[in-house]
Motif scaffolding. Sequence first.
Motif, mmCIF file in Angstrom:
data_model
loop_
_atom_site.group_PDB
_atom_site.id
_atom_site.type_symbol
_atom_site.label_atom_id
_atom_site.label_comp_id
_atom_site.label_asym_id
_atom_site.label_seq_id
_atom_site.Cartn_x
_atom_site.Cartn_y
_atom_site.Cartn_z
ATOM 1 N N SER A 123 -10.265 15.926 44.185
ATOM 2 C CA SER A 123 -10.342 16.658 42.922
ATOM 3 C C SER A 123 -8.995 17.260 42.566
ATOM 4 O O SER A 123 -8.027 17.158 43.305
ATOM 5 C CB SER A 123 -11.352 17.793 43.064
ATOM 6 O OG SER A 123 -10.796 18.796 43.883
ATOM 7 N N GLY A 159 -8.853 20.418 42.301
ATOM 8 C CA GLY A 159 -8.952 21.754 42.893
ATOM 9 C C GLY A 159 -7.922 21.921 43.984
ATOM 10 O O GLY A 159 -7.364 20.945 44.477
ATOM 11 N N SER A 204 -6.031 22.086 47.321
ATOM 12 C CA SER A 204 -6.325 21.335 48.539
ATOM 13 C C SER A 204 -6.660 22.279 49.682
ATOM 14 O O SER A 204 -7.498 21.975 50.517
ATOM 15 C CB SER A 204 -5.154 20.425 48.894
ATOM 16 O OG SER A 204 -3.968 21.172 49.020
ATOM 17 N N ARG A 258 1.100 22.937 40.381
ATOM 18 C CA ARG A 258 -0.337 23.082 40.571
ATOM 19 C C ARG A 258 -0.972 21.735 40.949
ATOM 20 O O ARG A 258 -1.845 21.662 41.810
ATOM 21 C CB ARG A 258 -0.971 23.638 39.288
ATOM 22 C CG ARG A 258 -2.461 23.851 39.341
ATOM 23 C CD ARG A 258 -2.829 24.908 40.386
ATOM 24 N NE ARG A 258 -4.269 25.005 40.535
ATOM 25 C CZ ARG A 258 -5.018 24.118 41.173
ATOM 26 N NH1 ARG A 258 -4.452 23.073 41.740
ATOM 27 N NH2 ARG A 258 -6.322 24.273 41.265
ATOM 28 N N PHE A 259 -0.469 20.688 40.308
ATOM 29 C CA PHE A 259 -0.973 19.352 40.638
ATOM 30 C C PHE A 259 -0.662 19.005 42.090
ATOM 31 O O PHE A 259 -1.534 18.529 42.826
ATOM 32 C CB PHE A 259 -0.357 18.302 39.703
ATOM 33 C CG PHE A 259 -0.637 16.884 40.138
ATOM 34 C CD1 PHE A 259 -1.907 16.349 39.996
ATOM 35 C CD2 PHE A 259 0.353 16.106 40.730
ATOM 36 C CE1 PHE A 259 -2.191 15.058 40.424
ATOM 37 C CE2 PHE A 259 0.081 14.810 41.157
ATOM 38 C CZ PHE A 259 -1.194 14.292 41.008
ATOM 39 N N ALA A 311 -0.317 20.872 44.523
ATOM 40 C CA ALA A 311 -1.091 21.691 45.469
ATOM 41 C C ALA A 311 -2.563 21.297 45.477
ATOM 42 O O ALA A 311 -3.330 21.791 46.290
ATOM 43 C CB ALA A 311 -0.940 23.170 45.116
ATOM 44 N N SER A 312 -2.947 20.392 44.582
ATOM 45 C CA SER A 312 -4.361 20.008 44.507
ATOM 46 C C SER A 312 -4.668 18.893 45.505
ATOM 47 O O SER A 312 -3.761 18.331 46.121
ATOM 48 C CB SER A 312 -4.697 19.532 43.092
ATOM 49 O OG SER A 312 -4.131 18.254 42.881
ATOM 50 N N GLU A 313 -5.938 18.582 45.652
ATOM 51 C CA GLU A 313 -6.327 17.495 46.559
ATOM 52 C C GLU A 313 -5.693 16.182 46.135
ATOM 53 O O GLU A 313 -5.191 15.414 46.949
ATOM 54 C CB GLU A 313 -7.856 17.356 46.590
ATOM 55 C CG GLU A 313 -8.541 18.498 47.299
ATOM 56 C CD GLU A 313 -10.060 18.347 47.365
ATOM 57 O OE1 GLU A 313 -10.703 19.240 47.920
ATOM 58 O OE2 GLU A 313 -10.597 17.345 46.855
ATOM 59 N N MET A 314 -5.693 15.928 44.812
ATOM 60 C CA MET A 314 -5.071 14.698 44.307
ATOM 61 C C MET A 314 -3.571 14.678 44.592
ATOM 62 O O MET A 314 -3.023 13.654 45.000
ATOM 63 C CB MET A 314 -5.269 14.594 42.796
ATOM 64 C CG MET A 314 -6.609 14.074 42.377
ATOM 65 S SD MET A 314 -6.537 13.812 40.594
ATOM 66 C CE MET A 314 -8.241 13.497 40.260
ATOM 67 N N LEU A 371 -1.988 16.268 46.891
ATOM 68 C CA LEU A 371 -1.770 16.132 48.334
ATOM 69 C C LEU A 371 -1.863 14.664 48.738
ATOM 70 O O LEU A 371 -1.091 14.182 49.567
ATOM 71 C CB LEU A 371 -2.807 16.966 49.094
ATOM 72 C CG LEU A 371 -2.573 17.134 50.594
ATOM 73 C CD1 LEU A 371 -1.232 17.790 50.873
ATOM 74 C CD2 LEU A 371 -3.697 17.957 51.219
ATOM 75 N N ALA A 372 -2.795 13.944 48.110
ATOM 76 C CA ALA A 372 -2.937 12.510 48.395
ATOM 77 C C ALA A 372 -1.648 11.778 48.004
ATOM 78 O O ALA A 372 -1.194 10.877 48.704
ATOM 79 C CB ALA A 372 -4.126 11.937 47.627
ATOM 80 N N ARG A 409 1.371 13.126 47.930
ATOM 81 C CA ARG A 409 2.418 13.494 48.889
ATOM 82 C C ARG A 409 2.240 12.726 50.191
ATOM 83 O O ARG A 409 3.207 12.293 50.816
ATOM 84 C CB ARG A 409 2.384 14.997 49.134
ATOM 85 C CG ARG A 409 2.840 15.783 47.907
ATOM 86 C CD ARG A 409 2.337 17.206 47.922
ATOM 87 N NE ARG A 409 3.002 18.008 48.932
ATOM 88 C CZ ARG A 409 2.534 19.171 49.363
ATOM 89 N NH1 ARG A 409 1.409 19.647 48.884
ATOM 90 N NH2 ARG A 409 3.188 19.847 50.259
ATOM 91 N N ALA A 410 0.995 12.540 50.627
ATOM 92 C CA ALA A 410 0.746 11.792 51.864
ATOM 93 C C ALA A 410 1.169 10.339 51.697
ATOM 94 O O ALA A 410 1.703 9.728 52.622
ATOM 95 C CB ALA A 410 -0.728 11.879 52.238
ATOM 96 N N ALA A 443 4.792 10.255 52.244
ATOM 97 C CA ALA A 443 5.211 10.697 53.580
ATOM 98 C C ALA A 443 4.789 9.721 54.669
ATOM 99 O O ALA A 443 5.532 9.480 55.613
ATOM 100 C CB ALA A 443 4.643 12.090 53.868
ATOM 101 N N ASN A 444 3.598 9.178 54.584
ATOM 102 C CA ASN A 444 3.091 8.292 55.644
ATOM 103 C C ASN A 444 1.970 7.422 55.058
ATOM 104 O O ASN A 444 0.794 7.738 55.176
ATOM 105 C CB ASN A 444 2.566 9.152 56.806
ATOM 106 C CG ASN A 444 2.150 8.317 58.006
ATOM 107 O OD1 ASN A 444 2.023 7.088 57.911
ATOM 108 N ND2 ASN A 444 1.938 8.976 59.134
ATOM 109 N N ILE A 475 -6.979 7.003 51.089
ATOM 110 C CA ILE A 475 -6.165 7.145 49.880
ATOM 111 C C ILE A 475 -5.656 5.767 49.454
ATOM 112 O O ILE A 475 -5.038 5.068 50.256
ATOM 113 C CB ILE A 475 -4.970 8.093 50.144
ATOM 114 C CG1 ILE A 475 -5.488 9.488 50.481
ATOM 115 C CG2 ILE A 475 -4.020 8.129 48.950
ATOM 116 C CD1 ILE A 475 -4.449 10.402 51.078
ATOM 117 N N ARG A 508 9.160 25.207 51.715
ATOM 118 C CA ARG A 508 8.281 24.062 51.668
ATOM 119 C C ARG A 508 7.152 24.199 50.659
ATOM 120 O O ARG A 508 6.450 23.247 50.399
ATOM 121 C CB ARG A 508 7.694 23.787 53.053
ATOM 122 C CG ARG A 508 8.553 22.885 53.918
ATOM 123 C CD ARG A 508 7.846 22.616 55.200
ATOM 124 N NE ARG A 508 7.136 23.792 55.683
ATOM 125 C CZ ARG A 508 5.846 24.006 55.532
ATOM 126 N NH1 ARG A 508 5.103 23.128 54.939
ATOM 127 N NH2 ARG A 508 5.301 25.111 55.997
#
Lengths: 264, 299
Positions: free
Chosen positions: A114, A116, A118, B151-152, B154-157, B159-160, B162-163, B166-167, B176, B233
Amino acid sequence: MIVVDNAAVVFGRSTPLETWALHKVDLTIPEGQFVTVIGSNGAGKSTLLNVLSGDAPLARGRVEMDGIDVTRWPTTRRAGLVARVFQDPMAGTCEGLSIEENLALAATRGTRRSLGRSVGRARRADFAERLRELGLGLETRLTDRMGLLSGGQRQAVSLLMATLAGMKILLLDEHVAALDPKTAEFVLGLTNRIVSENRLTTLMVTHSMRHALDCGDRTVMLHEGRVVFDVGGEERRGLDVPDLLRMFSRVRGEQLDNDSLLLA
Amino acid sequence: MSQVAFLGAIEVGLVYALVALGVFLSFRILSFPDLTVDGSFPLGAAVAATAIVAGWDPYLATALAMAAGAVAGMVTAFLNIRFRILHLLASILTMIALFSVNLRIMGRPNTALLQEETVLTPFLGGSLSAHEVKPLFLAAVVVLVAILVARFLASEMGLAMRATGANPRMARAQGIGTGLQVYAGMALSNALVGLAGALFAQTNGFADVTSGVGTIIIGLAAVILGETLMRGRSVLIMVAACIVGSIVYRIAVQFALEIDALGLRASDMNLVTALLVTVALVLPGLGNPVSALLRRNGR
Ligand SMILES: Nc1ncnc2c1ncn2[C@@H]1O[C@H](COP(=O)(O)OP(=O)(O)OP(=O)(O)O)[C@@H](O)[C@H]1O
Ligand SMILES: [Mg+2]
């Protein structure tokens, strides 16, 4: 339940370097079974796990999980069913992200992500609680970069990550190989606890005959891309490391000394 | 430095802060060295200018410029993912193609906007002069964009995404779809660059096909400078660093230009920037992640 039926994997097809990493593997693993996988270097152990995770496409054969044919499913799609811990502590985590961000990635594995936050307050509290259970003191270091942790700490966190989201199948590829004996025992104990608590169908690759017999309830040996023996139940309970080595040489019809397997 | 020159430096610094954010997303978040920006910056300018001249509302024209930038980023991602063309080469192909596309869009090498209505028009004519309105307006846009980007991320999306950079193998094991993330990230990155181009055209009163030359290196300089000045960071700090880096860089350049003893001309800018980035890459011990990334091969 996992069914691997007549599976073959080939690398570099029709080139001079053509390698058949798996020739013909048939394996049926009932739900909740913990299988240890042994075999010398290049036997095809990692390839077998890659076949299950979706990282290695099959040249032939099929894979079924929970009665569904997943042969054509890519890794991403299988993530809701399969969790894995890699042999290399660096491979299973993002070193540039914090511990809590790595955990958040795993907590959303196989789900829709989402917009939202993380890592919200509730999630952070949950992560701290679970890290406390590891007993490594990591609960106070949630915002530390993953890269700051030692190999053993990272493997323990990787294992914890594997359990954060729903799944049926746990794949462990020599996940304690890079650890010192004491940490290895700790991570292995943790593995046993997690597997039995969650009743996971598990495949664990190891080069230690000891671990192969002490953990789980079935042992499979691969050699040159084939299953050369497969023991479980009563028969396995009576086995010791020398028996395992003897069985291997009998099946292969060749003499292998203890070291070549242990150090392989 | 005169006040006008100072405000002018801030104004340009703010426009390029958007480029820096785009470069940050591709190079740092996705680990995708992307040179498309040299084409998507003038693309944004060309699209916005042409649409405005054709009578579009300037805000709609600017949105269209962003969409055009996003498409350019997706073309590069497509070449890389679908045909496995090396990222740098894929982005160069798009960049070169965009030079022709931009000429087609405008129908000539440049378009003047001096008489046209722009995004600034509603704010002009008040007590503030244009020299003051422009940086204020741009600051508002940049801060808004930066907050949304942070804000984006920092969101679940986010983070996906960034991952994925990164890896990627680990990201796939977490379910993902890394290909999709690269498309989305490259679209976002080049949309921001397209926005920068559109605002550049409207604040300067013209769009020019050659205005993109060196955009990537200016963006990189801003990112590197920002990361050197502000370490941390948290995504908010990383995003803020891009903006600070861009503005500080512009002010430094303005100072250098005004020192007569140096004898620099505005046209020496790209040379100076290239030297600066080279020094940042070669200097030992500076150890900034951008230089590490640039020296590493692929991912
Ligand atoms: N990506 C690849 N490209 C080419 N050949 C490969 C690739 N991956 C594995 N192989 C080959 O497939 C065979 C099986 O490799 P695999 O990694 O499964 O062995 P393993 O049993 O895990 O060995 P180890 O104990 O050393 O980890 C080997 O001959 C290996 O060289
Ligand atoms: Mg292996």
